[in-house]
Write a protein that holds these residues in place. Structure first.
Motif, PDB file in Angstrom:
ATOM      1  N   GLU A  43       6.082 -13.081  -2.453  1.00  0.00           N
ATOM      2  CA  GLU A  43       5.127 -13.897  -3.204  1.00  0.00           C
ATOM      3  C   GLU A  43       3.987 -13.044  -3.773  1.00  0.00           C
ATOM      4  OE1 GLU A  43       3.797 -16.743  -0.375  1.00  0.00           O
ATOM      5  OE2 GLU A  43       5.559 -18.050  -0.570  1.00  0.00           O
ATOM      6  N   GLY A  44       3.901 -11.804  -3.321  1.00  0.00           N
ATOM      7  CA  GLY A  44       2.800 -10.950  -3.753  1.00  0.00           C
ATOM      8  C   GLY A  44       1.559 -11.088  -2.906  1.00  0.00           C
ATOM      9  N   SER A  45       1.671 -11.797  -1.782  1.00  0.00           N
ATOM     10  CA  SER A  45       0.542 -11.946  -0.851  1.00  0.00           C
ATOM     11  C   SER A  45       0.571 -10.779   0.128  1.00  0.00           C
ATOM     12  CB  SER A  45       0.629 -13.288  -0.119  1.00  0.00           C
ATOM     13  OG  SER A  45       0.593 -14.363  -1.039  1.00  0.00           O
ATOM     14  N   TYR A  46       0.222  -9.605  -0.364  1.00  0.00           N
ATOM     15  CA  TYR A  46       0.428  -8.389   0.417  1.00  0.00           C
ATOM     16  C   TYR A  46      -0.502  -8.277   1.625  1.00  0.00           C
ATOM     17  CZ  TYR A  46       3.070  -7.172  -3.747  1.00  0.00           C
ATOM     18  OH  TYR A  46       3.969  -7.185  -4.792  1.00  0.00           O
ATOM     19  N   GLY A  47      -1.698  -8.853   1.524  1.00  0.00           N
ATOM     20  CA  GLY A  47      -2.598  -8.843   2.668  1.00  0.00           C
ATOM     21  C   GLY A  47      -2.028  -9.626   3.838  1.00  0.00           C
ATOM     22  N   ASP A  48      -1.532 -10.849   3.540  1.00  0.00           N
ATOM     23  CA  ASP A  48      -0.909 -11.665   4.588  1.00  0.00           C
ATOM     24  C   ASP A  48       0.356 -10.985   5.106  1.00  0.00           C
ATOM     25  OD1 ASP A  48      -2.865 -13.549   4.318  1.00  0.00           O
ATOM     26  OD2 ASP A  48      -1.662 -14.934   3.110  1.00  0.00           O
ATOM     27  N   GLN A  70       8.024  -1.968   9.634  1.00  0.00           N
ATOM     28  CA  GLN A  70       7.240  -0.750   9.428  1.00  0.00           C
ATOM     29  C   GLN A  70       7.291  -0.300   7.972  1.00  0.00           C
ATOM     30  OE1 GLN A  70       5.220   1.027  11.700  1.00  0.00           O
ATOM     31  NE2 GLN A  70       4.633   1.914   9.734  1.00  0.00           N
ATOM     32  N   TYR A  71       8.460  -0.381   7.383  1.00  0.00           N
ATOM     33  CA  TYR A  71       8.614  -0.026   5.964  1.00  0.00           C
ATOM     34  C   TYR A  71       7.791  -0.971   5.085  1.00  0.00           C
ATOM     35  CZ  TYR A  71      10.758   0.161   1.340  1.00  0.00           C
ATOM     36  OH  TYR A  71      10.958   0.234  -0.021  1.00  0.00           O
ATOM     37  N   TYR A  72       7.935  -2.268   5.334  1.00  0.00           N
ATOM     38  CA  TYR A  72       7.234  -3.235   4.494  1.00  0.00           C
ATOM     39  C   TYR A  72       5.730  -3.257   4.747  1.00  0.00           C
ATOM     40  CZ  TYR A  72      11.475  -5.068   2.433  1.00  0.00           C
ATOM     41  OH  TYR A  72      12.645  -5.199   1.708  1.00  0.00           O
ATOM     42  N   LEU A  73       5.307  -2.836   5.925  1.00  0.00           N
ATOM     43  CA  LEU A  73       3.880  -2.712   6.185  1.00  0.00           C
ATOM     44  C   LEU A  73       3.290  -1.634   5.276  1.00  0.00           C
ATOM     45  CD1 LEU A  73       1.297  -3.267   7.770  1.00  0.00           C
ATOM     46  CD2 LEU A  73       2.142  -1.690   9.560  1.00  0.00           C
ATOM     47  N   ALA A  74       3.962  -0.482   5.208  1.00  0.00           N
ATOM     48  CA  ALA A  74       3.516   0.589   4.314  1.00  0.00           C
ATOM     49  C   ALA A  74       3.545   0.130   2.861  1.00  0.00           C
ATOM     50  CB  ALA A  74       4.393   1.824   4.506  1.00  0.00           C
ATOM     51  N   GLU A  75       4.619  -0.569   2.477  1.00  0.00           N
ATOM     52  CA  GLU A  75       4.739  -1.056   1.106  1.00  0.00           C
ATOM     53  C   GLU A  75       3.637  -2.070   0.769  1.00  0.00           C
ATOM     54  OE1 GLU A  75       7.799  -0.599  -1.433  1.00  0.00           O
ATOM     55  OE2 GLU A  75       6.947   1.173  -0.470  1.00  0.00           O
ATOM     56  N   SER A  76       3.293  -2.893   1.727  1.00  0.00           N
ATOM     57  CA  SER A  76       2.245  -3.889   1.495  1.00  0.00           C
ATOM     58  C   SER A  76       0.911  -3.209   1.217  1.00  0.00           C
ATOM     59  CB  SER A  76       2.119  -4.816   2.710  1.00  0.00           C
ATOM     60  OG  SER A  76       3.310  -5.558   2.900  1.00  0.00           O
ATOM     61  N   TYR A  77       0.585  -2.204   2.018  1.00  0.00           N
ATOM     62  CA  TYR A  77      -0.664  -1.473   1.792  1.00  0.00           C
ATOM     63  C   TYR A  77      -0.624  -0.740   0.452  1.00  0.00           C
ATOM     64  CZ  TYR A  77      -2.291  -2.269   6.583  1.00  0.00           C
ATOM     65  OH  TYR A  77      -2.746  -2.843   7.748  1.00  0.00           O
ATOM     66  N   PHE A  78       0.532  -0.176   0.122  1.00  0.00           N
ATOM     67  CA  PHE A  78       0.663   0.543  -1.154  1.00  0.00           C
ATOM     68  C   PHE A  78       0.426  -0.412  -2.316  1.00  0.00           C
ATOM     69  CE2 PHE A  78       2.819   2.363  -4.787  1.00  0.00           C
ATOM     70  CZ  PHE A  78       2.508   3.717  -4.703  1.00  0.00           C
ATOM     71  N   ALA A  86      -1.623   3.154   3.516  1.00  0.00           N
ATOM     72  CA  ALA A  86      -0.213   3.289   3.132  1.00  0.00           C
ATOM     73  C   ALA A  86       0.334   4.635   3.574  1.00  0.00           C
ATOM     74  CB  ALA A  86      -0.061   3.130   1.623  1.00  0.00           C
ATOM     75  N   GLU A  87      -0.421   5.697   3.322  1.00  0.00           N
ATOM     76  CA  GLU A  87       0.028   7.029   3.753  1.00  0.00           C
ATOM     77  C   GLU A  87       0.265   7.069   5.259  1.00  0.00           C
ATOM     78  OE1 GLU A  87      -1.629  11.599   4.240  1.00  0.00           O
ATOM     79  OE2 GLU A  87      -2.902  10.091   3.281  1.00  0.00           O
ATOM     80  N   ALA A  88      -0.667   6.500   6.017  1.00  0.00           N
ATOM     81  CA  ALA A  88      -0.541   6.501   7.477  1.00  0.00           C
ATOM     82  C   ALA A  88       0.702   5.745   7.933  1.00  0.00           C
ATOM     83  CB  ALA A  88      -1.786   5.886   8.114  1.00  0.00           C
TER      84      ALA A  88
END
Length: 276
Positions: A43-48, A70-78, A86-88
């Motif tokens: 949905e594009g709600s990357y913070g949630d 873990q992958y999608y957490l990094a992608e969400s921050y990116f 995102a780097e972390a």
């Protein structure tokens, strides 16, 4: 055993998901929480999404859902442009899942995260240098990757920024009559970034700066510094034989050659006067 493991994870989630209570229900399994995260991500709600995926990585550690989270957490921050985080998280993915099929993409996204931390040229360029190293490492590790061309372009862009920083520093030293420092920084542009758009102008300015340095030097140092201007001119002609600024460079060379003659004549006169 597998069923018991998921029941155990469900209980853990019940007691530890307080941070995401508005997004994940206390009774949700790790799978259900992960799917909610995916829905938010799509949905594009990357913070949630990041909030949910962060919970899944903690609660579901060791499960396939934690790995994907873990992958999608990094992608969400990116996607939120929170590039330090995102780097972390990309780093954490690489550490925990080094053989994952997404490793190549993650390595590239990590480099991009550092690239986006690179500030404008006047500021500290540590992130710029780190990004260049990461892109170079990526290109070396994955020479056939579809990202290689884009990666090479990022390297060139970042090198231009570093060249400009040295060039502008040289300009500053030149404006403030710190001629030796100016010539050193022009040299850094020429020697480290000869392919950059700043190199030609840096070398041209270096010729002129050596002339100014000579004019403002004691007589005993003038010949040496005019000769440095002539050497810079010769380097200019060698590196940029078709330059549109060639005539300007030749003017600077003529000034340097005349300066050598004048300084030598003055030195001879001084020796003659001292002899008398």
């Amino acid at each position: 055993m597998k069923k018991n493991s998921y029941l155990f994870l469900t209980v853990i989630l019940l007691f530890t998901a307080c941070k995401s209570s508005r997004l994940v229900n206390p009774g949700d399994t790790v799978q259900e929480a992960y799917q909610k995260g995916i829905t938010k991500f799509e949905e594009g709600s990357y913070g949630d999404a990041a909030e949910i995926f962060e919970t899944v990585t903690r609660v579901g550690r060791g499960s396939e859902y934690a790995q994907e989270a873990q992958y999608y957490l990094a992608e969400s921050y990116f996607n939120q442009e929170r590039y330090i985080l995102a780097e972390a998280e990309y780093n954490r993915f690489i550490t925990f899942y080094p053989r994952d099929s997404k490793r190549q993409e993650v390595d590239y996204k990590k480099a991009l995260s550092i690239y986006h931390q690179s500030p404008r040229y006047r500021l500290d360029q540590s992130a710029t240098r780190r990004a260049i190293e990461e892109f170079q490492l990526f290109n070396s590790r994955y020479p056939d990757s579809r990202f290689v061309t884009e990666s090479a372009g990022k390297i060139n862009e970042l090198r231009e920024k570093l060249a400009r920083k040295y060039y502008e520093s040289a300009q500053f030293y030149s404006r403030t009559d710190q001629y030796k420092a100016a010539t050193i920084y022009y040299d850094l542009v020429i020697d480290r970034y000869p392919e950059s758009k700043w190199a030609e102008t840096a070398l041209l300015n270096q010729i002129d700066t050596y002339n100014e340095y000579a004019v403002n030097s004691i007589l005993n140092k003038q010949v040496e510094r005019y000769n440095l201007a002539i050497s810079s001119y010769e380097k200019f002609i060698q590196l940029f034989p078709q330059s549109n600024a060639r005539s300007e460079a030749e003017t600077f060379r003529d000034e340097a050659e005349q300066g050598v003659k004048d300084a030598q004549e003055q030195l001879r006169q001084r020796e003659t006067n001292q002899g008398n």
